[in-house]
Motif scaffolding. Structure first.
Motif, PDB file in Angstrom:
ATOM      1  N   LYS B   2      34.829  42.592  42.072  1.00  0.00           N
ATOM      2  CA  LYS B   2      36.186  42.071  42.263  1.00  0.00           C
ATOM      3  C   LYS B   2      36.188  41.010  43.379  1.00  0.00           C
ATOM      4  O   LYS B   2      35.479  41.151  44.373  1.00  0.00           O
ATOM      5  CB  LYS B   2      37.078  43.253  42.672  1.00  0.00           C
ATOM      6  CG  LYS B   2      38.536  42.899  42.902  1.00  0.00           C
ATOM      7  CD  LYS B   2      39.267  44.103  43.517  1.00  0.00           C
ATOM      8  CE  LYS B   2      40.624  43.732  44.052  1.00  0.00           C
ATOM      9  NZ  LYS B   2      40.624  42.862  45.226  1.00  0.00           N
ATOM     10  N   ASP B   3      36.970  39.970  43.180  1.00  0.00           N
ATOM     11  CA  ASP B   3      37.094  38.957  44.239  1.00  0.00           C
ATOM     12  C   ASP B   3      37.842  39.535  45.433  1.00  0.00           C
ATOM     13  O   ASP B   3      38.801  40.279  45.274  1.00  0.00           O
ATOM     14  CB  ASP B   3      37.871  37.740  43.706  1.00  0.00           C
ATOM     15  CG  ASP B   3      37.038  36.941  42.716  1.00  0.00           C
ATOM     16  OD1 ASP B   3      35.796  36.939  42.856  1.00  0.00           O
ATOM     17  OD2 ASP B   3      37.622  36.343  41.796  1.00  0.00           O
ATOM     18  N   ILE B   4      37.371  39.173  46.616  1.00  0.00           N
ATOM     19  CA  ILE B   4      38.015  39.655  47.842  1.00  0.00           C
ATOM     20  C   ILE B   4      38.687  38.474  48.560  1.00  0.00           C
ATOM     21  O   ILE B   4      38.029  37.484  48.876  1.00  0.00           O
ATOM     22  CB  ILE B   4      36.977  40.299  48.806  1.00  0.00           C
ATOM     23  CG1 ILE B   4      36.215  41.436  48.118  1.00  0.00           C
ATOM     24  CG2 ILE B   4      37.648  40.763  50.106  1.00  0.00           C
ATOM     25  CD1 ILE B   4      36.998  42.707  47.918  1.00  0.00           C
ATOM     26  N   TYR B   5      39.977  38.615  48.798  1.00  0.00           N
ATOM     27  CA  TYR B   5      40.726  37.577  49.517  1.00  0.00           C
ATOM     28  C   TYR B   5      41.029  38.073  50.928  1.00  0.00           C
ATOM     29  O   TYR B   5      41.636  39.128  51.099  1.00  0.00           O
ATOM     30  CB  TYR B   5      42.044  37.271  48.798  1.00  0.00           C
ATOM     31  CG  TYR B   5      41.854  36.590  47.471  1.00  0.00           C
ATOM     32  CD1 TYR B   5      41.845  35.202  47.375  1.00  0.00           C
ATOM     33  CD2 TYR B   5      41.671  37.341  46.300  1.00  0.00           C
ATOM     34  CE1 TYR B   5      41.658  34.571  46.153  1.00  0.00           C
ATOM     35  CE2 TYR B   5      41.482  36.719  45.074  1.00  0.00           C
ATOM     36  CZ  TYR B   5      41.480  35.329  45.005  1.00  0.00           C
ATOM     37  OH  TYR B   5      41.288  34.709  43.802  1.00  0.00           O
ATOM     38  N   ILE B   6      40.582  37.298  51.912  1.00  0.00           N
ATOM     39  CA  ILE B   6      40.837  37.664  53.303  1.00  0.00           C
ATOM     40  C   ILE B   6      41.833  36.668  53.910  1.00  0.00           C
ATOM     41  O   ILE B   6      41.657  35.448  53.785  1.00  0.00           O
ATOM     42  CB  ILE B   6      39.536  37.640  54.143  1.00  0.00           C
ATOM     43  CG1 ILE B   6      38.430  38.506  53.501  1.00  0.00           C
ATOM     44  CG2 ILE B   6      39.825  38.039  55.597  1.00  0.00           C
ATOM     45  CD1 ILE B   6      38.514  39.981  53.742  1.00  0.00           C
ATOM     46  N   VAL B  21      40.627  32.907  52.473  1.00  0.00           N
ATOM     47  CA  VAL B  21      39.286  32.579  51.982  1.00  0.00           C
ATOM     48  C   VAL B  21      38.862  33.641  50.978  1.00  0.00           C
ATOM     49  O   VAL B  21      39.056  34.838  51.198  1.00  0.00           O
ATOM     50  CB  VAL B  21      38.281  32.475  53.164  1.00  0.00           C
ATOM     51  CG1 VAL B  21      36.845  32.376  52.658  1.00  0.00           C
ATOM     52  CG2 VAL B  21      38.605  31.267  54.040  1.00  0.00           C
ATOM     53  N   LYS B  22      38.302  33.175  49.866  1.00  0.00           N
ATOM     54  CA  LYS B  22      37.861  34.078  48.796  1.00  0.00           C
ATOM     55  C   LYS B  22      36.367  34.345  48.921  1.00  0.00           C
ATOM     56  O   LYS B  22      35.573  33.411  49.044  1.00  0.00           O
ATOM     57  CB  LYS B  22      38.180  33.395  47.460  1.00  0.00           C
ATOM     58  CG  LYS B  22      37.827  34.194  46.220  1.00  0.00           C
ATOM     59  CD  LYS B  22      38.305  33.395  44.996  1.00  0.00           C
ATOM     60  CE  LYS B  22      37.447  33.622  43.792  1.00  0.00           C
ATOM     61  NZ  LYS B  22      37.826  32.716  42.694  1.00  0.00           N
ATOM     62  N   ASN B  23      35.998  35.597  48.933  1.00  0.00           N
ATOM     63  CA  ASN B  23      34.595  36.030  48.962  1.00  0.00           C
ATOM     64  C   ASN B  23      33.769  35.401  50.093  1.00  0.00           C
ATOM     65  O   ASN B  23      32.565  35.173  49.947  1.00  0.00           O
ATOM     66  CB  ASN B  23      33.917  35.746  47.624  1.00  0.00           C
ATOM     67  CG  ASN B  23      34.604  36.489  46.481  1.00  0.00           C
ATOM     68  OD1 ASN B  23      35.193  37.542  46.704  1.00  0.00           O
ATOM     69  ND2 ASN B  23      34.557  35.927  45.295  1.00  0.00           N
ATOM     70  N   GLY B  24      34.412  35.060  51.175  1.00  0.00           N
ATOM     71  CA  GLY B  24      33.712  34.562  52.354  1.00  0.00           C
ATOM     72  C   GLY B  24      33.268  33.115  52.302  1.00  0.00           C
ATOM     73  O   GLY B  24      32.816  32.570  53.302  1.00  0.00           O
ATOM     74  N   TYR B 151      26.612  39.087  59.806  1.00  0.00           N
ATOM     75  CA  TYR B 151      27.376  39.789  60.841  1.00  0.00           C
ATOM     76  C   TYR B 151      26.523  40.660  61.753  1.00  0.00           C
ATOM     77  O   TYR B 151      26.881  41.778  62.120  1.00  0.00           O
ATOM     78  CB  TYR B 151      28.548  40.597  60.236  1.00  0.00           C
ATOM     79  CG  TYR B 151      29.787  40.388  61.072  1.00  0.00           C
ATOM     80  CD1 TYR B 151      30.579  39.257  60.893  1.00  0.00           C
ATOM     81  CD2 TYR B 151      30.118  41.272  62.091  1.00  0.00           C
ATOM     82  CE1 TYR B 151      31.677  39.020  61.696  1.00  0.00           C
ATOM     83  CE2 TYR B 151      31.218  41.038  62.906  1.00  0.00           C
ATOM     84  CZ  TYR B 151      31.988  39.909  62.698  1.00  0.00           C
ATOM     85  OH  TYR B 151      33.073  39.675  63.507  1.00  0.00           O
ATOM     86  N   SER B 152      25.353  40.121  62.100  1.00  0.00           N
ATOM     87  CA  SER B 152      24.492  40.790  63.062  1.00  0.00           C
ATOM     88  C   SER B 152      24.066  39.727  64.069  1.00  0.00           C
ATOM     89  O   SER B 152      23.456  38.728  63.700  1.00  0.00           O
ATOM     90  CB  SER B 152      23.286  41.369  62.315  1.00  0.00           C
ATOM     91  OG  SER B 152      22.241  41.600  63.212  1.00  0.00           O
ATOM     92  N   TYR B 312      35.224  38.405  56.160  1.00  0.00           N
ATOM     93  CA  TYR B 312      34.730  38.933  54.872  1.00  0.00           C
ATOM     94  C   TYR B 312      33.445  39.730  55.067  1.00  0.00           C
ATOM     95  O   TYR B 312      33.284  40.827  54.531  1.00  0.00           O
ATOM     96  CB  TYR B 312      34.505  37.767  53.907  1.00  0.00           C
ATOM     97  CG  TYR B 312      33.810  38.152  52.622  1.00  0.00           C
ATOM     98  CD1 TYR B 312      34.509  38.796  51.598  1.00  0.00           C
ATOM     99  CD2 TYR B 312      32.455  37.866  52.415  1.00  0.00           C
ATOM    100  CE1 TYR B 312      33.877  39.145  50.415  1.00  0.00           C
ATOM    101  CE2 TYR B 312      31.817  38.210  51.241  1.00  0.00           C
ATOM    102  CZ  TYR B 312      32.525  38.848  50.240  1.00  0.00           C
ATOM    103  OH  TYR B 312      31.894  39.200  49.065  1.00  0.00           O
ATOM    104  N   TYR B 313      32.524  39.179  55.877  1.00  0.00           N
ATOM    105  CA  TYR B 313      31.232  39.864  56.083  1.00  0.00           C
ATOM    106  C   TYR B 313      31.401  41.081  56.996  1.00  0.00           C
ATOM    107  O   TYR B 313      30.698  42.080  56.829  1.00  0.00           O
ATOM    108  CB  TYR B 313      30.181  38.878  56.592  1.00  0.00           C
ATOM    109  CG  TYR B 313      29.934  37.799  55.556  1.00  0.00           C
ATOM    110  CD1 TYR B 313      29.119  38.058  54.456  1.00  0.00           C
ATOM    111  CD2 TYR B 313      30.594  36.577  55.623  1.00  0.00           C
ATOM    112  CE1 TYR B 313      28.959  37.102  53.459  1.00  0.00           C
ATOM    113  CE2 TYR B 313      30.442  35.617  54.638  1.00  0.00           C
ATOM    114  CZ  TYR B 313      29.625  35.882  53.557  1.00  0.00           C
ATOM    115  OH  TYR B 313      29.471  34.953  52.565  1.00  0.00           O
ATOM    116  N   ALA B 314      32.346  41.006  57.921  1.00  0.00           N
ATOM    117  CA  ALA B 314      32.662  42.185  58.746  1.00  0.00           C
ATOM    118  C   ALA B 314      33.276  43.270  57.859  1.00  0.00           C
ATOM    119  O   ALA B 314      32.997  44.457  58.023  1.00  0.00           O
ATOM    120  CB  ALA B 314      33.630  41.785  59.858  1.00  0.00           C
TER     121      ALA B 314
END
Lengths: 212, 334
Positions: B2-6, B21-24, B151-152, B312-314
Motif C-alpha cells: 500500500k502507498d504510504i502518505y506522510i 510525500v508518498k513512499n518517502g 534512518y541510522s 517515512y523511513y522513521a
C-alpha cells in the motif's frame, strides 16, 4: 450545544467540556514548564471522561492571552487546528476577561505579572469595562484604582506583589463557558494570540518605550 | 504494498512548511512560508517574532498544502514533525500542530530530527545509496554523518563552536551585506581573488570543525584595515574567506570518505546551496570516483518535504511518539 474550553495562558492548564450548560469534564492543573508536553494528553483525557469524540464539539472557546507567550501559543495552536480541520465554530476571549468572571459587587481587577514592575491588567465592573486590558506599570494601575474611589478586588495567580484585596484565581469553567459561548464565531485562519506587547526587537526598531 | 502518505511539518526556525510525500520519495505537494522579509530588518532571526509568525501562518499553509495535493487530512497515513533541534518557540508551534492533528484524526505521530530531514532532502532527488557520508551545513549545523542504512545515523564530527552558515552571516554583517549574507558572499567570491591571508581552522586529525576563530580573524582584519585607512576589497575578502571554508570542509569530508571506504557523499542543509562549495565537492568527487548528490536548491533550505521523506523511513523503522511529544532546542541525532 457542546463546548470545548481551553486556557493555557498561565502556568495552569484550565480546560473543560460542557453540554447544554452542564460541565461534563474539566481540568485545572499547574503544568508549569511542561505545558507543551502535557496539554494535548490532558485534552485527550477530557474527551474520554466526557465520552465524546473531538468531532462532537459544536464550539471552541480559546483564551488568547495575555500571559505566557509560549503558553498562549500551545492552546491557540490546538484550538486553531481543531476549528479549522473539523470546521467548528471558534471564539476567543482574553485571559483577563476569563478572570473577571467572578460573583461580586466590587470592581474586579484581573492582573498578570508581566515582569519588571509591569502587569497585564483590566478593570471591570458589572460586565462593563472601566479600563481596557493593557500592559502597564503596577504603580500606574494602582493610581487609576485610587482615583476610582470604589471598592475593588484583584484577581490573579499567586500574589507576587503582595497586594491587599487579592483573590487567587480559581476559574469556574462552566460559568466562563456560559458567559462567552454566545459570542460570534471568528475565522480560525486569522484568530491569533493577544500578546498586548510587542517583542523587544520590535520595540527597539520602532523606538517604543513603555513608561506608563 | 500500500502507498504510504506522510504529512511533514517543519517550523524549527523562520520557515513554516507543510508537505505531503508518498513512499518517502515522491513529493505530492509542499508549501513553504518564509519569514525572511520580516527578519531582514533586524539583521537576523528574532526568535519571539518567528514564533508569532508561525502561529499566524499555520492553518493557511496547511490548507494550501492539502488543497495542492487534493487530499484531506484523513487520507494521510502518519504525521511527521521536526521536534528539534531549533528555536524552541518556533518548534513548539509545529509540534503542537502535529500533536493536534494526530489526536483529532487518530494518526500515528513520528518525531523527526531536523538534521535527518536535511539528509533526506537528497532522497527526493535520488534514492539514497548506502553506506554514505553526509556533510550537513546550515545556519545552525556543521556535521559529518555516517549512515549504513535508512534512518541510522552515526555522527563522526561536528562544529565545536559556530555553524558554518552562522559564520557566513557574521562575516557578511561586518562587510555590510544584507541578511542573509551567505548567498551574497558566494556571489562576491566568484569575482574575487584570494589575496587575504586567513588561518585554516582546526586543521587536525578529528572530524570536528571550528568557525569562530575564522570569523574573528575576518572581523579583526576588517577593523585593522579600516584603522589604517585602507579600503577593503570585498570581493577578494569574500573569496579568501570562502576558500578557507571550502578547504576546511572538503579536507575532513574527503578524509572521512577514504577512512570509512564510502563511495557515496551527500551534501545537506542551507549552505549546500553555496555554489563555491558545490563546485569544489563535485570536482573532488569526480577525481576520487565518489557518487555525489546535493539537494536541489528548493530543498536545500528548511522545508517540510525533507521531514516527510525522513518521516517515512522513521515510520518504517517503527518510530512513534505519543501525545506527550515535546519540542527540544538541542537533541542527539544518533
Amino acid at each position: 450545544m457542546k463546548v470545548f474550553y481551553i486556557d493555557t495562558s498561565s502556568s495552569y492548564l484550565y480546560a473543560g467540556i460542557s453540554d447544554n450548560d452542564i460541565l461534563l469534564s474539566s481540568v485545572k492543573k499547574n503544568l508549569g514548564s511542561d505545558m507543551s508536553k502535557f496539554t494535548i494528553k490532558e485534552v485527550e483525557n477530557l474527551f474520554k471522561e466526557a465520552s465524546l469524540e473531538s468531532s462532537d464539539i459544536d464550539k471552541i472557546i480559546v483564551v488568547k492571552g495575555p500571559g505566557s507567550y509560549t503558553g498562549i501559543r500551545i492552546g491557540m495552536t490546538f484550538a486553531k487546528i481543531m476549528a479549522w480541520s473539523l470546521k467548528k465554530e471558534i471564539v476567543s476571549i482574553t485571559s483577563l476577561e476569563a478572570m473577571s468572571v467572578l460573583e461580586t459587587s466590587k470592581v474586579i481587577v484581573p492582573l498578570i505579572d508581566a515582569r519588571r514592575g509591569f502587569v497585564f491588567a483590566g478593570i471591570y465592573e458589572n460586565n462593563n469595562v472601566i479600563m481596557k486590558n493593557q500592559y502597564l506599570k503596577l504603580d500606574r494601575l494602582q493610581e487609576q484604582l485610587a482615583s476610582l474611589k470604589k471598592e475593588f478586588v484583584y484577581i490573579g495567580n499567586q500574589n507576587k506583589f503582595k497586594l491587599e484585596n487579592f483573590i487567587e484565581y480559581d476559574p469556574d469553567i462552566l460559568k466562563i463557558i456560559i458567559k462567552y459561548e454566545g459570542l460570534k464565531g471568528e475565522n480560525p485562519h486569522t484568530i491569533e494570540p493577544e500578546y498586548l506587547k510587542l517583542t523587544e526587537a520590535e520595540e527597539n526598531l520602532k523606538g517604543i518605550h513603555y513608561d506608563n | 504494498m500500500k502507498d504510504i502518505y506522510i504529512l511533514g511539518i517543519e517550523s524549527s526556525c523562520d520557515e513554516t512548511s507543510f508537505s505531503i510525500v508518498k513512499n518517502g520519495v515522491e513529493e505530492i505537494s509542499t508549501v513553504i512560508s518564509s519569514q525572511i522579509d520580516i527578519h531582514k530588518q533586524y539583521g537576523g532571526v528574532v526568535p519571539e517574532i518567528a514564533s508569532r509568525a508561525h502561529i499566524k501562518n499555520i492553518t493557511f499553509v496547511l490548507e494550501e498544502c492539502l488543497e495542492k495535493a487534493q487530499m484531506t487530512t484523513d487520507m494521510i497515513d502518519a504525521i511527521a514533525v521536526t521536534y528539534g533541534p531549533g528555536l524552541i518557540g518556533s518548534l513548539l508551534v509545529g509540534v503542537e500542530c502535529a500533536k493536534a492533528l494526530a489526536f483529532l484524526y487518530h494518526k500515528p505521530l513520528i518525531p523527526v530530527h531536523h538534521i535527518a530531514g536535511h539528509i533526506y532532502a537528497n532522497n527526493l532527488v535520488k534514492r539514497l545509496e548506502f553506506p554514505l557520508i553526509s556533510l550537513v551545513i546550515s545556519g545552525g549545523h556543521t556535521e559529518l554523518i555516517y549512515m549504513d542504512k535508512d534512518y541510522s545515523f552515526k555522527k563522526l564530527g561536528a562544529t565545536l563552536d559556530d555553524a558554518v552558515g552562522e559564520c557566513y552571516d557574521k562575516v557578511a554583517k561586518v562587510l555590510n551585506l544584507e541578511y542573509p549574507g551567505g548567498p551574497k558572499i558566494d556571489k562576491l567570491a566568484k569575482v574575487g581573488e584570494a589575496t587575504y591571508d586567513l588561518p585554516i581552522p582546526l586543521n587536525d586529525n578529528s572530524y570536528n570543525f571550528s568557525f569562530s576563530g575564522l570569523k574573528s580573524a575576518v572581523i579583526n582584519l576588517v577593523h585593522n584595515e579600516e584603522q589604517r585607512g585602507n579600503i577593503i576589497n570585498k570581493e577578494n575578502l569574500a573569496r579568501s574567506f570562502q576558500d578557507v571554508v571550502i578547504k576546511s570542509l572538503t579536507k575532513k569530508t574527503m578524509r572521512a570518505l577514504q577512512e570509512y571506504q564510502v563511495k557515496n557523499l551527500i551534501l545537506a542543509g542551507g549552505v549546500s546551496a553555496n555554489s563555491g562549495i558545490r563546485e569544489e565537492f563535485e570536482k573532488l568527487c569526480q577525481e576520487n570516483k565518489i557518487n555525489y548528490t546535493c539537494p536541489s536548491l528548493k530543498y536545500a533550505t528548511d522545508n517540510a518535504a525533507m521531514i516527510a521523506s525522513a518521516g517515512y523511513y522513521a515510520y518504517l523503522d517503527g518510530r512513534r511518539a505519543d501525545l506527550t511529544l515535546n519540542a527540544t532546542s538541542s537533541c542527539n541525532l544518533e
